[in-house]
Design an enzyme around this catalytic site. Structure first.
Site, PDB file in Angstrom:
ATOM      1  N   SER A 188       0.831  -1.238  -0.063  1.00 53.75           N
ATOM      2  CA  SER A 188      -0.124   0.163  -0.068  1.00 53.75           C
ATOM      3  C   SER A 188       0.880   1.256   0.100  1.00 53.75           C
ATOM      4  O   SER A 188       1.708   1.261  -1.048  1.00 53.75           O
ATOM      5  CB  SER A 188      -1.121  -0.020   1.226  1.00 53.75           C
ATOM      6  N   ASP A 387      -8.557  -5.593  -5.661  1.00 49.97           N
ATOM      7  CA  ASP A 387      -7.900  -4.403  -4.792  1.00 49.97           C
ATOM      8  C   ASP A 387      -8.301  -3.146  -5.516  1.00 49.97           C
ATOM      9  O   ASP A 387      -7.741  -3.066  -6.391  1.00 49.97           O
ATOM     10  CB  ASP A 387      -6.800  -4.737  -4.469  1.00 49.97           C
ATOM     11  N   HIS A 412      -5.839  -6.647  -1.301  1.00 56.11           N
ATOM     12  CA  HIS A 412      -4.985  -5.750  -1.030  1.00 56.11           C
ATOM     13  C   HIS A 412      -3.493  -6.548  -0.402  1.00 56.11           C
ATOM     14  O   HIS A 412      -3.883  -6.959   0.681  1.00 56.11           O
ATOM     15  CB  HIS A 412      -5.361  -4.628   0.165  1.00 56.11           C
TER      16      HIS A 412
END
Length: 452
Positions: A188, A387, A412
């Protein structure tokens, strides 16, 4: 359409919650601290009294300087940056795998990045997880770190990358392992940092694995509605009826709140701690819950999410401006992005004006293929199309050494999770590819230094 209370109870049951694991503290450091600094370390240890025996890492604190880029009197001020180490599988001069911490306690990321621990024995790797400044216990101004723009001005990605570089160099020196190749990992926002670290500090890291890293979610590189369109698609693919119920619930929520006892009904349905004064509290809570549920649509059981802001990488409002909108096809209410309003909110909340084009100026993004083909190498961008952040990442190979690994069902940074017997074949294969590519980087590095 179901009755209001039934609908909202259904929505309530769809949401998720999780509690981050307790932390551990075994403070050690270098170089020798002053008496005042020793006192700070003792306070850090006392504030983190519950060790977590399940995390196989030792906790350390590194004396980090406040500002790497100016020579103002306060620039050399020291704060203690937390990092975790596992040297169980490491051989001297073996590779060092570094996780570039994101917006939260570093133990939480270590607990949810089992992939690095899984592959450490194969590589004889030293594992290091570095906490991001201004998060967890790495607070440059202690409890006053979030007090004003004067302190928060030191929270930005450039300072964070420099922190990682300084700490890694010091670590290699203290371990007498200058020849060890370094590979950075991140998911991320941490994945964005890993990719940018490879580009900014290629002399320190030989490669980067950036999972679910939306480095292209800036300016007009990626359609502004792509994030919420992707969330909506996930729900529509799972159940068209679910998608339609959610899409219609926003108006129902607004209609109910307009009734005389509507807010009281909502307070009762959602068991709020205080009586609701506005329907937006419930709306925003549901909105975030649907997004997080979409992000962590993992193929196996997981206890991953913790409370985070709706747009985590916007935590440094001075810096990262990610325009987000909702199209008519989204299951969320249509919305637009008003930069003037966004900037004014930043000014009111943080006392600064944002820099909407700074990230692409500092790290690039426009014409990413042409730029990275000429100036970059040894980066893996891994993404799963379930995601919503994947739409802002690199989804196709740029060169022979800048690789995009894209899976249809991945969520994710699911590839960073610990391997289990229940993992589907596509996930096993994705991790195997990542291992093989990293091995090729390391093999090439050792061949190069052998023939110098």
């Amino acid at each position: 359409m179901a009755a209001p209370s039934s609908t909202f109870l259904c929505l309530l049951l769809l949401t998720i919650s999780a509690t981050p694991p307790p932390t551990q503290s075994t403070p050690t450091l270098f170089p020798k601290p002053t008496t005042y600094q020793s006192s700070l370390l003792k306070q850090l240890a006392k504030s983190n009294p519950n060790p977590n025996p399940k995390l196989p890492y030792n906790t350390h604190y590194f004396p980090q300087i406040l500002d790497h880029f100016t020579f103002q009197p306060q620039s050399s001020r020291i704060f203690y940056q937390k990092y975790l180490i596992n040297s169980h599988y490491w051989h001297k001069n073996g590779p060092i795998f570094v996780y570039t911490g994101n917006e939260g306690d570093i133990e939480w990321f270590a607990a949810n990045t089992g992939f690095m621990l899984d592959i450490a024995p194969k590589f004889n790797a030293l594992l290091v997880f570095i906490e991001h400044r201004f998060y967890g216990q790495s607070m440059p101004f202690g409890k006053k770190s979030y007090k004003s723009a004067k302190t928060l001005g030191y929270l930005n990605s450039q300072q964070a990358l420099a922190d990682f570089a300084v700490l890694i160099r010091s670590l290699k020196k203290n371990y007498s392992s200058e020849a060890s190749p370094v590979v950075v990992f991140g998911g991320s926002y941490g994945g964005m940092l890993a990719a940018w670290f490879r580009l900014k500090y290629p002399h320190i890291a030989i490669g980067a694995l950036a999972s679910s890293a939306p480095i292209l979610q800036f300016d007009d590189i990626t359609p502004w509605s792509s994030f919420y369109d992707a969330v909506s698609k996930n729900y529509k693919d799972a159940s068209l009826n679910c998608y339609e119920v959610i899409k219609g619930s926003w108006q129902e929520l607004e209609d109910l709140s307009a009734q005389k006892l509507g807010l009281a009904e909502l307070s009762k349905t959602f068991r709020t701690c205080k009586n609701l004064q506005s329907m937006y509290s419930v709306r925003n809570w549901l909105w975030e819950a649907f997004v997080y549920t979409s992000m962590v649509n993992y193929p196996t059981e997981a206890n991953f999410m913790m409370p985070l802001p709706a747009y985590p990488v916007q935590a440094a409002c001075t810096e990262m401006v990610m325009p987000m909108t909702c199209s008519d096809d989204s299951m969320f209410p249509p919305s637009s992005f008003d930069y003037k309003n966004f900037a004014e909110n930043c000014r009111k909340k943080y006392g600064v004006m944002p820099r909407p084009h700074w990230i692409t100026t500092e790290y690039g993004g426009s014409r990413i293929e042409q730029v990275l083909k000429r100036s970059g190498s040894n980066i893996i961008f891994s993404n799963g199309m379930q995601d919503p952040w994947s739409r802002g990442s690199v989804l196709k190979n740029i060169s022979a050494t800048i690789i995009a690994l894209v899976t249809k069902k991945g969520a994710h940074h699911v590839d960073f999770r610990s391997a289990t017997k229940e993992d589907p074949d596509w996930l096993v294969q994705q991790r195997r590819q990542e291992e093989e590519i990293i091995q090729s980087w390391i093999d090439e590095y050792y061949r190069d230094i052998k023939h110098r």
